[in-house]
Design a protein around this motif. Sequence first.
Motif, mmCIF file in Angstrom:
data_model
loop_
_atom_site.group_PDB
_atom_site.id
_atom_site.type_symbol
_atom_site.label_atom_id
_atom_site.label_comp_id
_atom_site.label_asym_id
_atom_site.label_seq_id
_atom_site.Cartn_x
_atom_site.Cartn_y
_atom_site.Cartn_z
ATOM 1 N N LEU A 65 -57.782 -120.470 210.510
ATOM 2 C CA LEU A 65 -58.233 -121.291 209.460
ATOM 3 C C LEU A 65 -56.597 -121.605 207.923
ATOM 4 O O LEU A 65 -56.250 -120.977 207.336
ATOM 5 C CB LEU A 65 -59.102 -120.667 208.827
ATOM 6 C CG LEU A 65 -59.829 -121.724 207.534
ATOM 7 C CD1 LEU A 65 -59.942 -123.155 208.063
ATOM 8 C CD2 LEU A 65 -61.304 -121.758 206.745
ATOM 9 N N HIS A 66 -56.770 -122.911 207.778
ATOM 10 C CA HIS A 66 -55.738 -122.871 206.923
ATOM 11 C C HIS A 66 -56.078 -124.422 205.989
ATOM 12 O O HIS A 66 -56.661 -124.983 206.575
ATOM 13 C CB HIS A 66 -54.124 -123.768 207.495
ATOM 14 C CG HIS A 66 -53.511 -122.906 208.879
ATOM 15 N ND1 HIS A 66 -54.187 -122.933 210.077
ATOM 16 C CD2 HIS A 66 -52.549 -122.420 208.989
ATOM 17 C CE1 HIS A 66 -52.687 -122.189 210.729
ATOM 18 N NE2 HIS A 66 -52.052 -121.948 209.776
ATOM 19 N N LEU A 67 -56.028 -124.084 204.893
ATOM 20 C CA LEU A 67 -56.202 -125.456 203.783
ATOM 21 C C LEU A 67 -55.102 -125.427 203.124
ATOM 22 O O LEU A 67 -54.342 -124.285 202.327
ATOM 23 C CB LEU A 67 -56.894 -124.259 203.223
ATOM 24 C CG LEU A 67 -57.530 -124.158 201.875
ATOM 25 C CD1 LEU A 67 -58.252 -126.050 201.795
ATOM 26 C CD2 LEU A 67 -58.077 -123.739 200.606
ATOM 27 N N VAL A 86 -58.580 -117.986 203.947
ATOM 28 C CA VAL A 86 -57.577 -118.965 204.623
ATOM 29 C C VAL A 86 -55.703 -118.381 204.796
ATOM 30 O O VAL A 86 -56.214 -117.996 203.865
ATOM 31 C CB VAL A 86 -57.753 -120.283 203.704
ATOM 32 C CG1 VAL A 86 -59.483 -120.792 204.048
ATOM 33 C CG2 VAL A 86 -57.284 -120.540 202.554
ATOM 34 N N ARG A 87 -56.071 -118.949 205.304
ATOM 35 C CA ARG A 87 -53.792 -119.381 205.118
ATOM 36 C C ARG A 87 -53.510 -119.958 204.730
ATOM 37 O O ARG A 87 -53.563 -121.432 204.079
ATOM 38 C CB ARG A 87 -53.192 -119.554 206.947
ATOM 39 C CG ARG A 87 -51.583 -119.120 205.934
ATOM 40 C CD ARG A 87 -51.468 -117.933 205.693
ATOM 41 N NE ARG A 87 -49.357 -117.826 206.245
ATOM 42 C CZ ARG A 87 -48.833 -116.987 205.372
ATOM 43 N NH1 ARG A 87 -49.533 -116.432 203.964
ATOM 44 N NH2 ARG A 87 -48.214 -116.627 205.629
ATOM 45 N N LEU A 88 -53.436 -120.130 202.859
ATOM 46 C CA LEU A 88 -53.359 -121.150 201.905
ATOM 47 C C LEU A 88 -52.168 -121.742 201.317
ATOM 48 O O LEU A 88 -50.965 -121.014 202.579
ATOM 49 C CB LEU A 88 -53.369 -120.390 200.426
ATOM 50 C CG LEU A 88 -54.040 -121.621 199.196
ATOM 51 C CD1 LEU A 88 -54.789 -122.335 199.221
ATOM 52 C CD2 LEU A 88 -53.811 -120.462 198.111
ATOM 53 N N VAL A 89 -51.679 -123.214 202.396
ATOM 54 C CA VAL A 89 -50.558 -124.075 203.107
ATOM 55 C C VAL A 89 -50.502 -124.184 201.183
ATOM 56 O O VAL A 89 -51.028 -125.679 200.777
ATOM 57 C CB VAL A 89 -50.377 -124.672 203.437
ATOM 58 C CG1 VAL A 89 -49.450 -126.113 203.540
ATOM 59 C CG2 VAL A 89 -51.105 -123.971 204.669
ATOM 60 N N CYS A 90 -49.536 -124.330 200.125
ATOM 61 C CA CYS A 90 -49.387 -124.872 198.817
ATOM 62 C C CYS A 90 -48.369 -126.006 198.835
ATOM 63 O O CYS A 90 -46.937 -125.820 198.953
ATOM 64 C CB CYS A 90 -49.385 -124.374 197.447
ATOM 65 S SG CYS A 90 -50.547 -122.680 197.213
ATOM 66 N N VAL A 91 -48.656 -127.249 197.900
ATOM 67 C CA VAL A 91 -47.329 -128.442 198.080
ATOM 68 C C VAL A 91 -46.383 -128.191 197.351
ATOM 69 O O VAL A 91 -45.346 -129.041 197.378
ATOM 70 C CB VAL A 91 -48.200 -129.718 198.475
ATOM 71 C CG1 VAL A 91 -49.229 -130.054 198.991
ATOM 72 C CG2 VAL A 91 -48.834 -129.633 196.385
#
Length: 377
Positions: free
Chosen positions: A115-117, A145-150
């Motif tokens: 799960l990614h967020l 989650v696997r946190l993806v930051c912009v």
Amino acid sequence: MTGHNALASGLRVGLVTSDLTHAHGWAHYSLSLLLALQRAGVEVTVIASRNSPNVPGVKVHKLLPALVPAERGLLAQQFRALPQAHALLQDCTVLHVTVEPFAPLGMMLAGRRPLHLTAHGSYVQMLPRRRWPVGWLYQRAFRRVRLVCVSHYTARVAQAVLPGLAPVVINNGVDIERFAHLPPLDMPNCGPTVLAVGAVKPRKGTLELVRAMAVVRQQVPDAQCIIIGSLYTMPDYAAQVQAAVVELGLQQNVHLLGHVPESTMLGWYGAADVFALPSMNSGDRFEGYGLVHMEASAAGLPVIGTRDCGAEDAVIHNETGLLISQTRITEELPQAIMALLADPARAAQMGTAGKAHAQQHTWDHVAERMIALYNAV
């Protein structure tokens, strides 16, 4: 099978997202990523907000509450959609929630699947700090989650709020083709021009920009500032900005255009000399990335942004533009504007470097990195 298609082979991604438009940040990100993933050959199932428009060539399952404007009872409504969403996503190998408010739903849907967020900015610290049990639920979801930051700044904020997180940073993309052939301006342009694009609100630093133009005008009397963006998002603040324009006698120098047609906005990108959007942290809210700075770079403009926010990832200081301090904005913003207006050769060099930089941050590049992340997990 090579390249993207080889990496995408066997991937079935479930996207849990807001409305799919280019009208606001969450929606623009979600639609752009969806289309880039499809171009790369990824099979995508989309669960979106009920107010999402249709997307040609995409089956959009409109089950979730609207986020812009936000519906009441957001958590309860997303959980009511759980059974139908679960059935639609049961064959997906990876789930990706592209907006922070739907993180609890993603957690409930994922089971044992990856799960990614995507964390875009302010909500990464606002949601976990809400009262129990809402804040507790978001904390639990963010840790699942696997946190993806912009941006790296957004990642640092997430780690400060929830120590122990190890987010991945994948910057937003830019639509290079949109800025490749700028139309001529459909109105007269008089004097050296500073352009800002973004809703008129404290986080965009509009008032600071207006005050800076009063200083700039002392050195460059015919300098003008064009501000394009909604005047209705925060009407009280917009009224304060308009009052400052009058108080400072800038009616001939600063022009708040509100929303304009796409061709007019692109025309101003082509006619301007400098792009300046001095993002300001306001309470819990901050600029998660600096997409408009990257878009201005794609248009070939030198850009001015601020430190201690996501714009640090979009602007390469002294190469594609200038980064200034939020705490010294009164002094540094007019100095930065005047420095670029006074040195057209340096400004042009920054614009050229910015265009090359933007070409390395397309949505196809974003999709490539996201697919690699899906496969790694």
